[in-house]
Enzyme design. Structure first.
Site, PDB file in Angstrom:
ATOM      1  N   HIS A 265      31.883  81.417 100.499  1.00  0.00           N
ATOM      2  CA  HIS A 265      31.906  81.896  99.183  1.00  0.00           C
ATOM      3  C   HIS A 265      33.111  81.775  98.387  1.00  0.00           C
ATOM      4  O   HIS A 265      32.930  81.186  96.955  1.00  0.00           O
ATOM      5  CB  HIS A 265      31.890  83.456  99.364  1.00  0.00           C
ATOM      6  N   GLU A 266      34.275  81.982  98.746  1.00  0.00           N
ATOM      7  CA  GLU A 266      35.480  81.835  98.000  1.00  0.00           C
ATOM      8  C   GLU A 266      35.686  80.531  97.469  1.00  0.00           C
ATOM      9  O   GLU A 266      36.177  79.913  96.765  1.00  0.00           O
ATOM     10  CB  GLU A 266      36.838  82.334  98.705  1.00  0.00           C
ATOM     11  N   HIS A 269      33.841  79.438  94.500  1.00  0.00           N
ATOM     12  CA  HIS A 269      34.875  79.932  93.168  1.00  0.00           C
ATOM     13  C   HIS A 269      35.736  78.762  92.961  1.00  0.00           C
ATOM     14  O   HIS A 269      36.120  78.199  92.151  1.00  0.00           O
ATOM     15  CB  HIS A 269      35.415  81.162  93.518  1.00  0.00           C
ATOM     16  N   GLU A 295      30.420  83.854  89.962  1.00  0.00           N
ATOM     17  CA  GLU A 295      29.686  84.048  91.021  1.00  0.00           C
ATOM     18  C   GLU A 295      28.489  83.468  91.289  1.00  0.00           C
ATOM     19  O   GLU A 295      28.106  83.449  92.598  1.00  0.00           O
ATOM     20  CB  GLU A 295      29.362  85.639  90.664  1.00  0.00           C
TER      21      GLU A 295
END
Ligand code: ZN
Length: 500
Positions: A265-266, A269, A295
């Site tokens: 997820h990170e 980003h 997101e």
């Protein structure tokens, strides 16, 4: 470049660099800073924020902006220079509505709020946090009044994170999503082909988990020469330019999926930030355009890529290499386990079907606190009642209920809906990406992510913050935001897994 636009750019470059310095202080606060430094750090960030605010709103900034606007009038409105001037104007107008003392006070409360939240969460005691939360909401309400709004106070707050998106837009999204999410979760609960998630629970060495996450994140295309990954209580991605992108993750010895998927997820980003064009460095055009589009990147890597069957086929042998306890399962067993749908207390661990209900609950509580319909002391009670209503479960502690998220303690109010917007955008973009690359599934199964990253670089990252979220969605997918893609995605995937 014309002289006046160059002057504006040079002046704002210093402000951008100061902002990056604050980002590094914040990263340090959340990772390695000694607890005793909290007050000093709050003061440091407050002083820096006040200086930045003054520089962005003083006469020099105004005069440079007006001169640059006179030059920009003759340019193509979509050129870099014209957009740079227009975006600087948008920031200037927003900032000049907030007095410097107010900005300093808000910033101080946010830093202190974080400290109080950490202690309250540790002691599992919302009452300790309630007065701070009330103060933060008071300041937030004041901020919205300074900004001004047409329809609803929430729109003024949302605009900071998702330009041009309103309270009504969010209500419309949830009106479409809620019945669908609830009925799909219900159908899954009654499935005759339930998912066994036991293979991903056990006792997993943390050092090995760390190595695994680093290896996978590097394979995706995250550049560790200009980035790193550390641990934090609440995973986040922080950047001080495209050359210094810092991911954080958290490890659970008993549950290996936590760190792996938080890292994916990170990294989503982080790769967005690393893909910001070099020519935008040190300008307001650098970085991601909005939280929702940001997101969409993290959720795409985490879910549409990372929780796909093909990704699981690729990653599973690597997982086994680091975590030999996984020997007794298969890639398909792993795929099913990481896609288990089950009502749970913690948002960041929620499955794709119930996730948006966690967001809806927060959105409703924020609106209730802003308009006075919910008393601060009642937050745990309201939270628990809504959890019961939407997900059929009630948290037994505040830490697994209303104290779980860092956002409110830092004054990030109006932020949560961007997670749901990001989910919708991720599916819409992935649909388009898949059309452009018919062999995508096979590539992912081989651990080849160049098509995914290449498409994102070209259609999303390469715009930096030059275009607004609506424009990016339209440019990348050829149509405005459409929740159909997310609904179809969930339907196809979970009907298959749960034999619905
Ligand atoms: Zn995120």
């Amino acid at each position: 470049m014309s002289e006046n636009i160059q002057n504006l750019r040079d002046y704002f470059a210093r402000i951008v660099r100061m902002g990056e310095t604050v980002a590094t202080l914040f990263w340090d606060q959340q990772t390695y800073m000694p607890v005793g430094a909290a007050h000093a750090r709050a003061e440091q960030i407050s002083v820096m924020s006040e200086l930045i605010h003054q520089m962005r709103t003083n006469d020099t900034a105004y005069n440079l902006l007006v001169k640059a606007e006179a030059e920009a009038g003759s340019l193509d409105p979509d050129s870099d220079d014209a957009r740079l001037v227009a975006l600087t104007r948008k920031h200037y107008d927003r900032m000049t509505k907030l007095p410097s003392e107010f900005v300093a006070e808000l910033s101080r409360q946010q830093a202190l709020g974080h400290e109080v939240w950490v202690a309250a969460r540790k002691e599992n005691d919302f009452a300790k946090f309630a007065p701070t939360l009330e103060r933060i909401f008071e300041l937030t309400r004041q901020k919205a009044e300074y900004f001004g709004y047409k329809d609803h106070i929430y729109s003024a707050l949302l605009d900071e994170y998702e330009t041009d998106t309103t309270y009504t837009d969010v209500v419309n999204v949830f009106t479409e999503m809620k019945p669908y999410a609830v009925s799909l979760a219900h159908a899954i609960a009654g499935s005759k082909n339930p998912v066994d998630a036991s293979p991903i629970s056990g006792d997993f060495d943390i050092a090995k988990q760390r190595e695994l996450t680093l290896k996978v994140v590097e394979k995706l295309g995250f550049d560790f020469h200009c980035g790193r990954q550390d641990e934090a209580a609440h995973p986040f991605c922080n950047n001080a330019s495209r050359y210094d992108v810092r991911l954080t993750t958290r490890f659970d010895r008993k549950y290996m999926a936590q760190a792996l998927y938080a890292s994916l997820h990170e990294a989503g980003h982080g790769m967005y930030e690393q893909g910001s064009p070099e020519r935008f460095e040190g300008t307001v055009l650098a970085g991601g355009t909005s939280l929702g589009v940001h997101e969409s990147q993290s959720r795409m890597w985490e879910n549409l890529v990372g929780r796909s069957r093909n990704f699981c086929k690729w990653v599973f042998p690597i997982v086994k290499e680091y975590l030999p306890q996984m020997e007794n399962t298969t890639a398909e067993g792993f795929y099913r386990a990481v896609n288990k749908v089950e009502p749970s207390f913690i948002r960041v661990e929620a499955d794709e079907v119930t996730y948006n209900l966690h967001i809806l609950l927060r959105f409703e509580i924020e609106c209730g606190l802003l308009n006075g319909e919910i008393a601060f002391k009642d937050v745990p009670e309201v939270w628990n009642a809504k959890m019961q209503e939407y997900l059929g479960i009630t948290p037994s502690t505040d830490s697994e209920g209303c104290l779980q998220d860092v956002h409110w303690s830092e004054g990030l109010i109006g932020y949560f809906p961007t997670y749901t917007l990001g989910n919708l955008i991720s599916a819409q973009m992935f649909h388009k990406l898949r059309t452009a690359h018919p062999n995508l599934d096979a590539e992912i199964e081989q651990g080849n992510f160049t098509s995914v990253l290449g498409w994102l670089r070209e259609n999303v990252h390469g715009y930096g913050a030059k275009f607004f979220p609506r424009e990016v969605v339209l440019k990348a997918t050829g149509e405005p935001l459409n929740s159909k893609y997310y609904v179809d995605y969930l339907n196809n995937k979970f009907s298959d897994i749960y034999s619905l």
